[in-house]
Write an enzyme that holds these catalytic residues in place. Sequence first.
Site, PDB file in Angstrom:
ATOM      1  N   GLU A 165       2.034  -4.972   4.750  1.00 16.43           N
ATOM      2  CA  GLU A 165       2.957  -3.480   4.595  1.00 16.43           C
ATOM      3  C   GLU A 165       4.060  -4.311   4.044  1.00 16.43           C
ATOM      4  O   GLU A 165       5.322  -3.421   3.014  1.00 16.43           O
ATOM      5  CB  GLU A 165       3.158  -2.885   5.843  1.00 16.43           C
ATOM      6  N   THR A 214       7.477   4.514  -0.698  1.00 17.99           N
ATOM      7  CA  THR A 214       8.206   4.223   0.908  1.00 17.99           C
ATOM      8  C   THR A 214       9.661   3.900   0.636  1.00 17.99           C
ATOM      9  O   THR A 214      10.214   4.160   1.601  1.00 17.99           O
ATOM     10  CB  THR A 214       6.912   3.302   1.830  1.00 17.99           C
TER      11      THR A 214
END
Length: 321
Positions: free
Chosen positions: A140, A193
């Site tokens: 991530e 994101t």
Amino acid sequence: MKKTLPTSLPYNQPLTVLSPATIANLSCGFDVLGLALSGVGDTLTVSLTTNPGIEISKIEGADLPRETDKNVAGVALKALLEAIPDYTGGVKLQISKGIAPGSGIGSSAASSAGAVWAVNRLLGELFTPAELTQFAMEGERLASGAAHADNVAPALFGGITLVRSSNPLDVVAIPCPDALYAYVLHPEIELKTSDSRKVLKTRISLQDGIRQWGNVGGLVAGFFLEDYGLISRSLEDVIIEPVRSLLIPGFSEMKEAALKSGALGFGISGSGPSVFALCQGADNCQRAGAAISEAFEGIGLSFNTYQGPVNSQGVQIVSNE
């Protein structure tokens, strides 16, 4: 604590797993709440090799780098292997992407979580779900610039999770009401994101903070109590949604349709562009999904939809042959 490897390891014996898509934030729980979805995910095949290093031999379904340090699954696996210096072998990995990158339903998390879960299984389950979460968070970090756990935690734990703290990591599994269903609509546009985070405010008012904290507490309590009314009242985001919803075509129309059709709540899945509705029961989910889809059809963009009960298991084995 030092991890002790089994006396023998299943080298060159492939294990295939399905790693689920996830909904992060659940409206009010930015970066702390998430749940695992049924029926959509990434399929990964891993095997242990006697040759050291991580080889990503094939990626299907998306144009993604195969270099270890540029691939989220590769980075997550690298973190795992560094935690067991006694292991002198390597890992071979194949990825079939069932989740489009940038979709907002945990594409990078599914690959990262699935890879570490599968390798851990082949190594005799040396690591706990919380430890695997820390490894997957490195994927991530590569994807978004922030090592957040709100997607990887539900993928690894299954069901609903609360990330009480990221440093040190403290993940709490939250009971999921039996009749809780989720519907997701994914417009076929990509919203990274990292870009979606740039539009967020760095300061909020005390009034908004108090309201948001109340909603997070109410939502968690609603899950524990199986109180669908409390869940519905708590699915409100006064901080993130007002800003990010502007990036999603037709958001307000879809939200109005969802709530009018009886959905418990409606919001942005992760950083978007996917949106979600939580519903009580399969019939309500189907009805809300039809209303949301109808509201979006006039936008003129292609979209995909997914619906089903919350995935209580998380990553699961597809084949061990």
